[in-house]
Design a protein around this motif. Structure first.
Motif, PDB file in Angstrom:
ATOM      1  N   ILE A   1       0.947  -1.029  -0.280  1.00 57.61           N
ATOM      2  CA  ILE A   1      -0.067  -0.246  -0.244  1.00 57.61           C
ATOM      3  C   ILE A   1       0.781   1.661  -0.015  1.00 57.61           C
ATOM      4  O   ILE A   1       1.547   1.963   0.989  1.00 57.61           O
ATOM      5  CB  ILE A   1      -0.648   0.029   1.089  1.00 57.61           C
ATOM      6  CG1 ILE A   1      -1.953  -0.727   1.408  1.00 57.61           C
ATOM      7  CG2 ILE A   1      -1.781   1.293   1.220  1.00 57.61           C
ATOM      8  CD1 ILE A   1      -3.193  -1.536   2.398  1.00 57.61           C
ATOM      9  N   THR A   2       1.339   1.880  -1.400  1.00 56.74           N
ATOM     10  CA  THR A   2       1.763   3.020  -1.277  1.00 56.74           C
ATOM     11  C   THR A   2       1.365   3.480  -2.593  1.00 56.74           C
ATOM     12  O   THR A   2       0.972   3.138  -3.394  1.00 56.74           O
ATOM     13  CB  THR A   2       2.991   2.138  -1.627  1.00 56.74           C
ATOM     14  OG1 THR A   2       2.898   1.708  -2.848  1.00 56.74           O
ATOM     15  CG2 THR A   2       4.117   1.458  -0.302  1.00 56.74           C
ATOM     16  N   GLU A   3       1.774   4.896  -2.299  1.00 56.12           N
ATOM     17  CA  GLU A   3       1.549   5.922  -3.321  1.00 56.12           C
ATOM     18  C   GLU A   3       2.436   5.174  -5.264  1.00 56.12           C
ATOM     19  O   GLU A   3       1.833   5.224  -5.700  1.00 56.12           O
ATOM     20  CB  GLU A   3       2.429   7.127  -2.861  1.00 56.12           C
ATOM     21  CG  GLU A   3       1.788   8.457  -4.365  1.00 56.12           C
ATOM     22  CD  GLU A   3       2.542   8.770  -5.518  1.00 56.12           C
ATOM     23  OE1 GLU A   3       1.865   9.123  -6.251  1.00 56.12           O
ATOM     24  OE2 GLU A   3       3.509   8.528  -5.291  1.00 56.12           O
ATOM     25  N   PRO A   4       3.740   4.748  -5.229  1.00 59.35           N
ATOM     26  CA  PRO A   4       4.009   4.323  -6.133  1.00 59.35           C
ATOM     27  C   PRO A   4       3.138   3.699  -6.840  1.00 59.35           C
ATOM     28  O   PRO A   4       3.224   3.130  -8.175  1.00 59.35           O
ATOM     29  CB  PRO A   4       5.506   4.214  -5.663  1.00 59.35           C
ATOM     30  CG  PRO A   4       5.942   5.057  -4.804  1.00 59.35           C
ATOM     31  CD  PRO A   4       4.512   4.906  -3.609  1.00 59.35           C
ATOM     32  N   CYS A   5       3.099   2.318  -5.708  1.00 62.49           N
ATOM     33  CA  CYS A   5       2.190   1.229  -6.787  1.00 62.49           C
ATOM     34  C   CYS A   5       0.928   1.652  -7.238  1.00 62.49           C
ATOM     35  O   CYS A   5       0.315   1.179  -8.127  1.00 62.49           O
ATOM     36  CB  CYS A   5       1.790   0.096  -4.894  1.00 62.49           C
ATOM     37  SG  CYS A   5       0.179  -0.957  -5.346  1.00 62.49           S
ATOM     38  N   VAL A   6      -0.154   2.678  -7.100  1.00 67.46           N
ATOM     39  CA  VAL A   6      -1.220   3.010  -7.306  1.00 67.46           C
ATOM     40  C   VAL A   6      -1.295   3.497  -8.313  1.00 67.46           C
ATOM     41  O   VAL A   6      -1.641   3.882  -9.504  1.00 67.46           O
ATOM     42  CB  VAL A   6      -1.781   4.387  -6.247  1.00 67.46           C
ATOM     43  CG1 VAL A   6      -2.818   5.317  -6.453  1.00 67.46           C
ATOM     44  CG2 VAL A   6      -2.369   3.886  -5.407  1.00 67.46           C
ATOM     45  N   SER A   7       0.388   4.471  -8.740  1.00 72.39           N
ATOM     46  CA  SER A   7       0.618   4.997  -9.806  1.00 72.39           C
ATOM     47  C   SER A   7       0.606   4.290 -11.019  1.00 72.39           C
ATOM     48  O   SER A   7       0.324   4.082 -11.572  1.00 72.39           O
ATOM     49  CB  SER A   7       2.268   6.397  -9.248  1.00 72.39           C
ATOM     50  OG  SER A   7       2.193   6.683 -10.731  1.00 72.39           O
ATOM     51  N   MET A   8       1.671   2.781 -10.768  1.00 71.62           N
ATOM     52  CA  MET A   8       1.704   1.606 -11.508  1.00 71.62           C
ATOM     53  C   MET A   8       0.496   1.634 -11.891  1.00 71.62           C
ATOM     54  O   MET A   8       0.298   1.562 -12.971  1.00 71.62           O
ATOM     55  CB  MET A   8       2.437   0.907 -10.462  1.00 71.62           C
ATOM     56  CG  MET A   8       2.871  -0.327 -11.431  1.00 71.62           C
ATOM     57  SD  MET A   8       1.864  -1.464 -11.484  1.00 71.62           S
ATOM     58  CE  MET A   8       1.114  -2.130 -10.098  1.00 71.62           C
ATOM     59  N   MET A   9      -0.159   1.263 -10.364  1.00 73.96           N
ATOM     60  CA  MET A   9      -2.082   0.621 -11.351  1.00 73.96           C
ATOM     61  C   MET A   9      -2.766   2.149 -12.635  1.00 73.96           C
ATOM     62  O   MET A   9      -3.101   1.183 -13.559  1.00 73.96           O
ATOM     63  CB  MET A   9      -2.747   0.621  -9.700  1.00 73.96           C
ATOM     64  CG  MET A   9      -2.069  -0.572  -9.269  1.00 73.96           C
ATOM     65  SD  MET A   9      -3.154  -1.522  -7.722  1.00 73.96           S
ATOM     66  CE  MET A   9      -4.452  -1.925  -8.621  1.00 73.96           C
ATOM     67  N   LEU A  10      -2.549   3.078 -12.230  1.00 75.69           N
ATOM     68  CA  LEU A  10      -3.497   3.755 -12.780  1.00 75.69           C
ATOM     69  C   LEU A  10      -2.525   3.660 -14.571  1.00 75.69           C
ATOM     70  O   LEU A  10      -3.257   3.770 -15.439  1.00 75.69           O
ATOM     71  CB  LEU A  10      -2.897   5.433 -11.948  1.00 75.69           C
ATOM     72  CG  LEU A  10      -4.020   5.466 -10.922  1.00 75.69           C
ATOM     73  CD1 LEU A  10      -3.662   6.896 -10.391  1.00 75.69           C
ATOM     74  CD2 LEU A  10      -5.342   5.463 -10.979  1.00 75.69           C
TER      75      LEU A  10
END
Length: 194
Positions: free
Chosen positions: A31-40
């Motif tokens: 649960i990290t912002e880079p993970c969300v960025s990658m998913m987007l």
């Protein structure tokens, strides 16, 4: 190596041979912002809004985590799966840059499904106040369940939970170095290398 569940915030006794996750659960490491960025980015969406999406998903998930802690403290064992995970759109609203949770709406669903009475609701509300006070003393990641976060994020992305779970797993595998700085994660890695 076990999910810490509520142990990190309630101070429960853990056997010496058990190592708890640094966060609430194993999925918490991703649960990290880079993970969300990658998913987007992977879904052809604008990764520049990842911080806003990440923050809104964390806040909604933390609110669910606080309600789960109140459930744990009260001993009711509500079905969050029926009230939230199966139908997140009943308590979540999509907005520009994320989702928001209707806390009163989720509480109402929990009580509808359980059939609990007004007296039990009063007990739960008292424990919810305790849970809110406890949550103020800890980092929010201690209250965010990986599956809740992923449910909120997949609802925002309008994608199946399982699909988002696969993307998350790929990110975790490809970003293992960034997780090695977590104390218990590195302890487990050291143990496995022996």
């Amino acid at each position: 190596f076990l999910d810490s569940d509520e142990m990190n915030v309630t101070g429960g006794v853990v056997p010496e041979n058990v190592i708890l996750t640094d966060f609430r659960d194993l999925e918490g490491y991703a649960i990290t912002e880079p993970c969300v960025s990658m998913m987007l980015y992977s879904l052809g969406k604008n990764p520049e809004v990842s911080n806003v999406v990440f923050e809104s998903c964390c806040e909604a998930s933390k609110d669910i985590g606080v309600l789960r802690l109140a459930d744990f403290l009260s001993g009711f064992s509500f079905s969050f799966k029926s009230a939230f995970a199966k139908h997140p759109g009943r308590v979540l609203t999509r907005a520009e840059g994320g989702c928001s949770l209707s806390v009163p709406g989720l509480i109402d669903r929990l009580f509808q499904i359980s059939g609990a009475d007004a007296e039990q609701r009063a007990i739960y509300n008292a424990e919810r106040e305790n849970a809110v006070a406890i949550s103020a003393e800890f980092d929010r990641i201690q209250f965010v369940r990986g599956k809740d976060f992923l449910s909120v994020l997949s609802y925002y992305l309008n994608e199946a939970f399982e699909f988002c779970q696969s993307l998350l797993s790929m990110h975790l595998v490809h970003s293992i170095d960034s997780y090695r700085n977590q104390p218990r994660f590195s302890r487990i890695e050291g143990f496995l290398r022996q």
